[in-house]
Scaffold this motif. Structure first.
Motif, PDB file in Angstrom:
ATOM      1  N   SER A  67       0.801  -1.079   0.277  1.00  0.00           N
ATOM      2  CA  SER A  67      -0.218   0.131   0.117  1.00  0.00           C
ATOM      3  C   SER A  67       0.448   0.954  -0.023  1.00  0.00           C
ATOM      4  N   ASN A  68       1.671   1.498   0.617  1.00  0.00           N
ATOM      5  CA  ASN A  68       2.788   2.206   0.800  1.00  0.00           C
ATOM      6  C   ASN A  68       2.762   2.853  -1.215  1.00  0.00           C
ATOM      7  N   ALA A  69       4.193   1.608  -2.001  1.00  0.00           N
ATOM      8  CA  ALA A  69       4.026   1.507  -3.091  1.00  0.00           C
ATOM      9  C   ALA A  69       2.647   2.599  -3.896  1.00  0.00           C
ATOM     10  N   ALA A  70       1.937   2.024  -3.716  1.00  0.00           N
ATOM     11  CA  ALA A  70       0.531   2.413  -4.638  1.00  0.00           C
ATOM     12  C   ALA A  70       0.229   3.633  -4.472  1.00  0.00           C
ATOM     13  N   LEU A  71       0.237   3.758  -2.980  1.00  0.00           N
ATOM     14  CA  LEU A  71      -0.325   5.529  -2.261  1.00  0.00           C
ATOM     15  C   LEU A  71       0.720   6.499  -2.729  1.00  0.00           C
ATOM     16  N   ARG A  85      -3.027  10.366  -1.250  1.00  0.00           N
ATOM     17  CA  ARG A  85      -1.720  10.352   0.388  1.00  0.00           C
ATOM     18  C   ARG A  85      -2.340  10.488   1.196  1.00  0.00           C
ATOM     19  N   ILE A  86      -4.026  11.278   1.419  1.00  0.00           N
ATOM     20  CA  ILE A  86      -4.461  11.336   2.776  1.00  0.00           C
ATOM     21  C   ILE A  86      -4.577   9.181   3.109  1.00  0.00           C
ATOM     22  N   PHE A  87      -4.870   8.880   2.974  1.00  0.00           N
ATOM     23  CA  PHE A  87      -4.559   6.965   2.854  1.00  0.00           C
ATOM     24  C   PHE A  87      -3.219   7.075   3.905  1.00  0.00           C
ATOM     25  N   LEU A  88      -2.431   7.442   3.726  1.00  0.00           N
ATOM     26  CA  LEU A  88      -1.248   6.580   4.109  1.00  0.00           C
ATOM     27  C   LEU A  88      -1.333   7.556   6.081  1.00  0.00           C
ATOM     28  N   GLY A  89      -2.725   8.022   6.151  1.00  0.00           N
ATOM     29  CA  GLY A  89      -2.894   8.502   7.737  1.00  0.00           C
ATOM     30  C   GLY A  89      -3.409   7.291   7.718  1.00  0.00           C
ATOM     31  N   ILE A  90      -4.322   6.147   7.780  1.00  0.00           N
ATOM     32  CA  ILE A  90      -4.301   5.086   8.152  1.00  0.00           C
ATOM     33  C   ILE A  90      -3.227   4.566   8.494  1.00  0.00           C
TER      34      ILE A  90
END
Length: 134
Positions: A67-71, A85-90
């Motif tokens: 998921s880090n790669a995709a985001l 990039r907001i999903f990096l907060g999850i």
């Protein structure tokens, strides 16, 4: 420049590469399938575990998986995709659980090809066949 390693026989992955190319006018990304010689050498050089069989981003000396790669890829694309990039907060374990579920089912849902995708003439230079220095 970022290098994206992807599963070259996965239809979802191939379509994702096409999607990225269309939204990457600055040509920030180059690509190599995980099955290619270049992909295997990048995996070895960056000590990417053999168990990783989907998308990998190598950028600025860092390796991003799942998921880090995709985001991180989405955050560099033109259009509304930057908002992902907001999903990096999850928390990463939560994101990666969803990512791994999709990755585990990708062949069943989207199918797979007998061979890796062949890039168009205009994008051939974005696909790494050899192992250039990064």
């Amino acid at each position: 420049m970022g290098i994206i390693l992807f599963d070259g026989i996965c239809n979802l992955c191939n379509n994702s590469v096409r999607f990225i190319i269309e939204r990457d006018p600055k040509r920030e990304f180059k690509f190599a399938s995980l099955q290619s010689e270049a992909g295997m050498l990048y995996k070895e050089k960056h000590q990417i575990p053999e168990s990783i069989d989907s998308i990998v981003l190598i950028m600025d000396g860092k390796v991003y998986l799942e998921s880090n790669a995709a985001l991180h890829i989405a955050s560099r694309l033109k259009g509304p995709w930057k908002m992902f990039r907001i999903f990096l907060g999850i928390p990463e374990p939560v994101r990666d659980r969803v990512y791994k579920w999709v990755a585990k089912n990708r062949y069943k849902w989207f199918g797979k090809s007998e061979s890796c995708m062949i890039p168009s003439k205009g994008n051939r230079d974005r696909f790494l066949e050899d192992y250039p220095p990064d």
